[in-house]
Design a protein around this motif. Sequence first.
Motif, PDB file in Angstrom:
ATOM      1  N   ARG A 542       0.827  -1.205   0.000  1.00  0.00           N
ATOM      2  CA  ARG A 542       0.000   0.000   0.000  1.00  0.00           C
ATOM      3  C   ARG A 542       0.868   1.263   0.000  1.00  0.00           C
ATOM      4  NH1 ARG A 542      -3.557   0.868   4.493  1.00  0.00           N
ATOM      5  NH2 ARG A 542      -2.426  -0.685   5.714  1.00  0.00           N
ATOM      6  N   ILE A 543       1.917   1.270   0.812  1.00  0.00           N
ATOM      7  CA  ILE A 543       2.797   2.439   0.876  1.00  0.00           C
ATOM      8  C   ILE A 543       3.493   2.668  -0.468  1.00  0.00           C
ATOM      9  CG2 ILE A 543       4.900   3.364   1.959  1.00  0.00           C
ATOM     10  CD1 ILE A 543       4.060   1.969   4.537  1.00  0.00           C
ATOM     11  N   LYS A 544       3.973   1.592  -1.080  1.00  0.00           N
ATOM     12  CA  LYS A 544       4.665   1.735  -2.368  1.00  0.00           C
ATOM     13  C   LYS A 544       3.705   2.194  -3.454  1.00  0.00           C
ATOM     14  CE  LYS A 544       8.418  -1.560  -1.544  1.00  0.00           C
ATOM     15  NZ  LYS A 544       9.462  -0.530  -1.647  1.00  0.00           N
ATOM     16  N   LEU A 545       2.468   1.706  -3.443  1.00  0.00           N
ATOM     17  CA  LEU A 545       1.488   2.132  -4.444  1.00  0.00           C
ATOM     18  C   LEU A 545       1.160   3.615  -4.287  1.00  0.00           C
ATOM     19  CD1 LEU A 545      -0.966  -0.905  -4.527  1.00  0.00           C
ATOM     20  CD2 LEU A 545       0.532  -0.148  -6.361  1.00  0.00           C
ATOM     21  N   MET A 546       1.081   4.084  -3.032  1.00  0.00           N
ATOM     22  CA  MET A 546       0.718   5.477  -2.788  1.00  0.00           C
ATOM     23  C   MET A 546       1.875   6.445  -3.035  1.00  0.00           C
ATOM     24  SD  MET A 546      -1.674   5.298   0.619  1.00  0.00           S
ATOM     25  CE  MET A 546      -3.296   4.518   0.599  1.00  0.00           C
ATOM     26  N   PHE A 547       3.109   6.058  -2.622  1.00  0.00           N
ATOM     27  CA  PHE A 547       4.211   7.017  -2.627  1.00  0.00           C
ATOM     28  C   PHE A 547       5.359   6.655  -3.568  1.00  0.00           C
ATOM     29  CE2 PHE A 547       2.567   7.048   1.876  1.00  0.00           C
ATOM     30  CZ  PHE A 547       1.790   8.184   1.711  1.00  0.00           C
ATOM     31  N   GLY A 548       5.455   5.418  -4.017  1.00  0.00           N
ATOM     32  CA  GLY A 548       6.543   5.044  -4.918  1.00  0.00           C
ATOM     33  C   GLY A 548       7.448   3.979  -4.312  1.00  0.00           C
ATOM     34  N   GLU A 549       8.352   3.458  -5.144  1.00  0.00           N
ATOM     35  CA  GLU A 549       9.211   2.348  -4.753  1.00  0.00           C
ATOM     36  C   GLU A 549      10.269   2.739  -3.716  1.00  0.00           C
ATOM     37  OE1 GLU A 549       9.087  -0.857  -5.492  1.00  0.00           O
ATOM     38  OE2 GLU A 549       7.222  -0.526  -6.595  1.00  0.00           O
ATOM     39  N   TYR A 551       9.745   4.151  -0.956  1.00  0.00           N
ATOM     40  CA  TYR A 551       9.150   4.129   0.381  1.00  0.00           C
ATOM     41  C   TYR A 551       8.651   2.718   0.685  1.00  0.00           C
ATOM     42  CZ  TYR A 551       9.260   9.154  -0.406  1.00  0.00           C
ATOM     43  OH  TYR A 551       9.674  10.433  -0.674  1.00  0.00           O
ATOM     44  N   GLY A 552       8.372   2.479   1.976  1.00  0.00           N
ATOM     45  CA  GLY A 552       7.859   1.171   2.373  1.00  0.00           C
ATOM     46  C   GLY A 552       8.388   0.753   3.733  1.00  0.00           C
TER      47      GLY A 552
END
Length: 574
Positions: A542-549, A551-552
């Motif tokens: 979810r974090i990667k989908l929202m902010f990019g690769e 982040y996470g």
Amino acid sequence: MRFRPFYSSIKIKNKIFSISLLLLLIFCIIGMITYHYFTKLYEERIYQESADMLQLSSTVIDEELKKIENLTFQVSTDSLVQEYMETINERKLGFEDYKTKANLLERLLIFASSERYISSIQVIDRFGEKYTTGYDTKIENDAEKIRKLVYASQGSNTWSKIEGENGISAARLIRRKENVSLANMGILIVSIDMNKFVDQTLDFSKNKNFFVTNGEDIYYQNKENGLDVQNLPDHINDNGYRVMDFSGEDFLLTYKHSRFSKLTYFHLLPFNDITKQSQTIKRIMIICFLFMLTLTILLSRKAAENISKPLEELSARMKQVQEGDFEEKATVPEKYYNDEVGQLHVNFRSMLDKINQLIKENYTKQLIIKETEYKALQAQINPHFLYNTLDSINWLAKINQQEKISVMAEALGNMMRNIISKKAPMITIKEELEIVDNYITIQKYRYENRLEFTLSAWEEYEDCQIPKLTIQPIVENAIQHGLEEMIQPCRVIIRFKQVDNNLQIMIEDNGPGIEESKLDGIYKGEIRSKSSGIGLKNINERIKLMFGENYGIAIESQMNQGTKVKILIPNMAG
């Protein structure tokens, strides 16, 4: 008003045919431009190489002629030659005079043997008597002409043409050097065979057209070429090249002036030799173009028909469907199966099947939609019923003075209300920590002193946006894995840290840790959480989908030393 392109009404096969011819024409034009460009470049390169070759040749010849000038000075100032000439000029008769002349010829022969291209060396005394030695003593120089030249030069070296021969001569006065009297003792003439001179110094092939001139006199030219070069330009003030006509044939004439004398060097290259290869390439290009034109006409017409015919058949079938005939089964000719047009036929037939299937299933789907709407309405009522029930439990517990039950019921109700009532995918850190606080309240009553929870300074980040249910599932996972597998108290600490323009949230516990072999399975979602069912893989994705690769989630863990879960998100205030 919009205008349609003129080609919009042209059939596809004619478009393909026209585009093929247009591309061939474009390639032809590009080829001709490229041909002319490289032909010009090639000719310029030939011109430059010819000039460079002449530059090198003239430099070599200049150096050799300079050596001859030095030789004439060396001979004219030689002590023995001076002594012999003085004795000869005294006109003593007898054996002594004969011996002196023999010694002079012997001395001159030594100098004549220094270079193979020196055909002879001749000395003329003050009385006009000649003394000649060398391998070719038959060469006759114009003594009167040379005499005028050397007297006019006042003792310096002079060059002249040997009439009737492909040779030149270098001459100078022999002056007495004793007591620096500079009295005239005679004339020294060195004759040079230009054929041997050029062969020895330049090593030209016989078909090279090379010339050396001095004004209107041609000092050297190849005898093998047979060209009439009497019209060589004699008033050239610079170095370069030009195209000239000799004996009815065009030649590239390259010319270069000597650096230390009045000599001019010429090199002739038949212009046909330069353009012959270019003309051959041009003829080959024309033949290739005609061949490609014929081949393009035949193949493009055939290819255009093969493409347009199945499309016309497909268009006819589409018109039948447009009239409402959905039941017709479109058959695909076998010859179209393996290309894109065949796929269009297959897909069109599949579309017809789908349309018929959708028509039949439409009524059933409408019933399902009605049932779904009813269930959605029912699901909307259930949370409110649950909140009211928990609120009733809370008040009953307070009436009966059951403080723990009251606090747990109130915390559970607040927690569920925060989770369910907030529909947006992003909430603030403050709202997320409220969910965590309610959850910790419940767990502390459950585990009592076995759970120690610490929350570091977070107020400055309370307005930062975070995906809902990011921290709480990780805290829940830490408690479940820690308390169930250890006897001592379980400590859970949440810290916040600014990293550049990002926010790092670290959830740390003192649990038993995670084996290194299991970490990869957690990232891939192969090892599921024991608690809420929201695994680390789900949160990470979810974090990667929202902010990019960039982040996470990152996990750091060692056996019996606890676990750290780091969440990296952008520091975005709401």
